[in-house]
Each structure stands twice: as structure tokens, then as C-alpha cells.
Design an enzyme around this catalytic site. Structure first.
Site, PDB file in Angstrom:
ATOM      1  N   ASP A  47      -2.424  -5.068   0.188  1.00  0.00           N
ATOM      2  CA  ASP A  47      -1.936  -6.370   0.640  1.00  0.00           C
ATOM      3  C   ASP A  47      -2.628  -6.878   1.897  1.00  0.00           C
ATOM      4  O   ASP A  47      -2.930  -8.072   2.011  1.00  0.00           O
ATOM      5  CB  ASP A  47      -0.413  -6.353   0.821  1.00  0.00           C
ATOM      6  CG  ASP A  47       0.092  -5.199   1.675  1.00  0.00           C
ATOM      7  OD1 ASP A  47      -0.716  -4.376   2.164  1.00  0.00           O
ATOM      8  OD2 ASP A  47       1.325  -5.096   1.841  1.00  0.00           O
TER       9      ASP A  47
ATOM     10  N   GLN B  10       0.812  -1.210   0.000  1.00  0.00           N
ATOM     11  CA  GLN B  10       0.000   0.000   0.000  1.00  0.00           C
ATOM     12  C   GLN B  10       0.850   1.265   0.000  1.00  0.00           C
ATOM     13  O   GLN B  10       2.054   1.228   0.262  1.00  0.00           O
ATOM     14  CB  GLN B  10      -0.925   0.011   1.220  1.00  0.00           C
ATOM     15  CG  GLN B  10      -2.025  -1.041   1.157  1.00  0.00           C
ATOM     16  CD  GLN B  10      -3.021  -0.875   2.282  1.00  0.00           C
ATOM     17  OE1 GLN B  10      -2.925  -1.531   3.310  1.00  0.00           O
ATOM     18  NE2 GLN B  10      -4.000  -0.005   2.099  1.00  0.00           N
ATOM     19  N   HIS B  11       0.180   2.379  -0.289  1.00  0.00           N
ATOM     20  CA  HIS B  11       0.680   3.749  -0.111  1.00  0.00           C
ATOM     21  C   HIS B  11       1.722   4.207  -1.124  1.00  0.00           C
ATOM     22  O   HIS B  11       1.947   5.405  -1.257  1.00  0.00           O
ATOM     23  CB  HIS B  11       1.282   3.954   1.287  1.00  0.00           C
ATOM     24  CG  HIS B  11       0.480   3.434   2.421  1.00  0.00           C
ATOM     25  ND1 HIS B  11      -0.854   3.748   2.594  1.00  0.00           N
ATOM     26  CD2 HIS B  11       0.810   2.603   3.444  1.00  0.00           C
ATOM     27  CE1 HIS B  11      -1.305   3.146   3.692  1.00  0.00           C
ATOM     28  NE2 HIS B  11      -0.331   2.435   4.209  1.00  0.00           N
TER      29      HIS B  11
END
EC number: 2.7.1.17
Length: 458
Positions: free
Chosen positions: A220, A71-72
Site C-alpha cells: 500500500d 503489507q505483511h
């Protein structure tokens, strides 16, 4: 047999699983490494996906595919779809100052009310502020902003026009400018961070959507919840590159302290989550320092007494996300002549890692998340010492699902769901699991808490 594929493009590697859509039986799998670092050319993910897919026998005979990824991470594209600069990953802390500025400008309570999260260095919104301030030329070239799973899905589907980029609720909720509670982008926050709204932000697909032969994909942790078929009351603790504790919830969570992230899940609900920056690589670092492999580190840790004879390791080796100490360092406390042994150091490393995750479980409980079962997964959970010590540190029994690639499995389950056009994901066979119990060791957490609060910035 109808086949589906799940892809896990994680920080350290790419895993591909091919499963039977109806039963979930594993047919074949493959993997490939990713380069190290917190700044990576997305082309390396694409290359690794190619290697992993070929190792898994290819995707030509697969009816549906879903991608789950870290992520991110910030992926910037120009108007032609060319990558503007290497992606900044979730664990890149150069944006810590930008995160602090964003919080100071609006206040933590306003951020939580808007998007369920308080900006920290990990979130995409902070990385965009950093980019605008430190690389204005690259910021000006950026026409589209997306996440790792968005970019990979787009490439797999042909990479036609940046306006065709898509994402899902779970990954969008980790950007800092999409609201899981409201189900919408908060473009005023994106503009605040970046100075303008990019021409394209990915369209947010529903969790069971199918576009061509591609599912919506997900972050995830949301994929891992799908992979272990988490049920209400389960808290999943994942010991990967990062450490996470998360649970499915029917309603959004808003934690004014910023400890618990108000993310969305991959099933149409919510995924309150706490993330630590340091997890399995704490074990890698301890093993390297002692000059042993991970198996020997585990043996050493198990040979030492609970509490490591007073030795405490605070494992902020790359700064820390929770608590928000991006500039902190790791520390060893309580070192004496009589406890300076390899076994005690190994034990302290395992206990320090687990104490951070125990704090995460407590934070989830504090915002009303029921904790009926704790499931322990991830690469670090393969350590015998981690499995043995976790119930003692957590103060509760721990469920150990059979070893698997749960993020990739969750993506495959999502693909099967999208292919079927059903209202909910298919129920695949229950995972074999073992329950591990141990006498609680509350003094270990008490000593850790004291040492944790002494940690200073570098």
C-alpha cells in the site's frame, strides 16, 4: 478510451478506481468495508472486492488491473489453494515474542544486513514463527505462504494452482525473508522462522510486468508513492490505520536500529519507511471518549492552545511498532484540574499522533534521506485540525495534495504502466495541492518525548 483499474485492499476497506490509462482521469469508483479485527478470513476481502467492483461499474471493460494491499499479512494456503486459517494482519501483535526471539538468535545487525529490516511483530517472518510454535497443525498444512495482495491477484486471475502465485518487490521486502538490496529470497531466514521452507513462495515480478491483464501489484505505501507521483526529495506522510513516513530512494537503506525499514518501491528502486501502529484510529478513539464526531473533535483541537496547556497523550492504543513497544498502552501525562478540558484532550490526541510521525521524519533524515517536501495524505489527513497542526509539530511547511484514493490510484497507474509496456510509469496530470505553514512548536515535541519514554508495558 482505454481503461485501467486500481484496487486498494486496506485494513478497513476495499476501494476500486477505474481511470483512463493515458490521462489518468477518474471514470468511476466504488468501495466496501472490511470486517474489524487483526485476524480476518481472506474470503472477506474477496467479498468486499466484489461489492466495490460492482459499485465501480465492474471490471469487464478494463484492460489492466493492479492490486495494492496492506503489507505483511500472513495468508497460508494448503496444496489445493484452500486457506488454512484466518490471515494474521500487520497489526496483530501476538507475534511480538516470536520477533524478539528471532532477533536474539541472529542479532539485529545480521537481520539488517540480510534483508534491511529487524523483525518486529508486524513482519510476516515473525508471524510464521508464531504459527509454527503455537499452531503446528496449521503450519504442517501450509504449502504456500503469501501476502494479501498476492492472494487477491491470484484469485482475480483464476486461482489456478498455488505455484502460480506472484508478488512484487515492494510487498516481498516487507516479509522479513526477501532482500530489497539483493533482489532475492533469503530462504534460510524463512526456514529459521518456520522450521522449513514452504513448497511455494510467490514469484517476484518486476514493477512494470503484466501477466494476462494483471499488473504486479504492490504494497500500500509503495502504491501511495505512485499515486501522488512522489519525486526524489519528497517524504510522504500517510495518516491511515497505521501512520507511515516514506520516501523514494535510488539505493537501499540499512538502519541498524531497525527504526527505518529497508523496503523496495514499486518503480524498481527503494522505499525507506517508518511505520507507527497508531494513527487515524487515535482520532476515532478520542472522539468516542469525548462523545463527539470527528468534525467536532477537530474543532475542539483547533480551539485549544499549542501544547494543550501541558496535557500530553502518548497514543500507543494498540501497542506500538515504532518504537518497538508491542505490549505498551496509551497514556495521558500532565493532567491537572485547570487543563482537564475537552479541547485540551482533543489537541493532545492530535499532537500525540503527529509527534510520532515527526519522529518518523527525523529517522528518515538520520539515514540520509533528503527532506525537501513533506506531503500529508491518508484518511486522517482529512481532519482540519491535523492539517492545521502538522506543520507546527513537524517544524516545516506541509503539502496537502487534493483528497484522493492514492493507494488505489497508484495501483491504477501501475496497471497503465504495465499495459503500455513502457520503461517508466505514465506521468498523469499534477495533483492540485495546498501548502500549509505554521510557527514551529518544538516544546510540544520535547514534552511528548519525555512522556513517550515513560510509557510502560501492560
Amino acid at each position: 478510451m482505454t481503461l485501467v483499474a486500481g484496487i486498494d485492499s486496506s485494513t478497513q476497506s476495499c476501494k476500486v478506481v477505474v481511470r483512463d490509462a493515458e490521462s489518468g482521469v477518474l471514470v468511476r469508483e466504488g468501495r466496501a468495508p472490511h470486517p474489524p479485527g487483526t485476524e480476518v478470513d481472506p474470503g472477506a476481502w474477496w467479498d468486499a472486492l466484489g461489492v466495490a467492483s460492482r459499485a465501480a461499474g465492474g471490471l469487464d471493460d478494463v484492460a489492466a488491473v493492479s492490486v495494492a494491499a496492506q503489507q505483511h499479512g500472513l495468508v497460508c494456503l494448503d496444496g489445493s489453494g484452500v486457506v488454512v486459517r484466518p490471515a494474521l494482519l500487520w497489526n496483530d501483535t501476538r507475534s511480538a515474542g516470536a520477533a524478539r526471539d528471532l532477533v536474539a538468535e541472529l542479532g539485529a545487525a545480521a537481520w539488517v544486513a540480510a534483508v534491511g529490516n529487524v523483525p518486529v511483530a508486524s513482519l510476516t517472518v515473525a508471524k510464521l514463527r508464531w504459527l509454527a510454535e503455537h499452531e503446528p497443525g496449521n503450519a504442517d498444512r501450509t504449502a504456500a505462504v503469501c501476502l494479501p495482495h498476492d492472494w487477491l491477484t491470484w484469485r482475480l486471475s483464476g486461482g489456478r494452482g498455488v505455484e502460480s502465485l506472484t508478488t512484487d518487490r515492494s510487498d516481498a521486502s516487507g516479509t522479513g525473508y526477501w532482500s530489497a538490496a539483493g533482489g532475492e529470497y533469503r530462504l534460510e531466514l524463512l526456514e529459521r522462522a518456520f522450521g522449513r521452507v514452504p513448497t511455494v513462495v510467490p514469484s517476484v515480478l518486476g514493477p512494470g510486468a503484466l501477466s494476462g491483464r494483471f499488473g504486479a501489484g504492490c504494497g500500500d505505501n509503495a502504491a501511495a508513492a505512485l499515486g501522488v507521483q512522489a519525486r526524489p526529495g519528497d517524504v510522504v506522510v500517510s495518516v491511515g490505520t497505521s501512520g507511515t513516513a516514506f520516501a523514494r530512494a535510488s539505493r537501499p537503506v540499512a538502519d541498524p536500529t531497525g527504526t527505518v525499514n529497508g523496503f523496495a518501491d514499486a518503480e524498481g528502486g527503494h522505499l525507506p519507511l517508518v511505520c507507527t501502529l497508531n494513527a487515524s484510529r487515535v482520532l476515532d478513539a478520542a472522539a468516542a471518549l469525548l462523545g463527539v464526531d470527528l468534525a467536532e473533535l477537530s474543532r475542539l483541537a483547533s480551539s485549544a492552545p499549542a501544547g494543550a496547556d501541558g496535557l500530553v497523550l502518548v497514543p500507543y492504543l494498540e501497542g506500538e511498532r515504532t518504537p518497538d513497544k508491542p505490549d505498551s498502552t496509551g497514556a495521558v501525562h500532565g493532567l491537572r484540574l485547570d487543563n482537564a478540558t475537552p479541547g485540551n484532550f482533543a489537541r493532545a490526541a492530535v499532537e500525540g499522533l503527529l509527534c510520532g510521525l515527526a519522529d518518523a521524519i527525523d529517522a528518515l533524515a538520520a539515514v540520509g534521506t533528503p527532506v525537501e517536501r513533506v506531503l500529508l495524505i491518508g484518511g486522517g489527513a482529512r481532519s482540519a485540525a491535523v492539517r492545521e497542526i502538522a506543520p507546527a509539530v513537524f517544524g516545516r511547511p506541509v503539502v496537502l495534495p487534493a483528497t484522493g484514493e492514492y493507494v488505489a490510484d497508484g495501483a491504477a497507474r501501475q496497471a497503465a504502466w504495465a499495459l503500455a509496456g513502457a520503461d517508466a510509469p505514465p506521468h498523469w496530470a499534477e495533483l492540485r495541492s495546498t501548502v500549509v505553514e505554521a510557527d514551529p512548536t518544538p516544546w510540544v515535541r520535547e514534552r511528548y518525548a519525555t512522556a513517550r519514554d515513560l510509557t510502560v508495558n501492560r
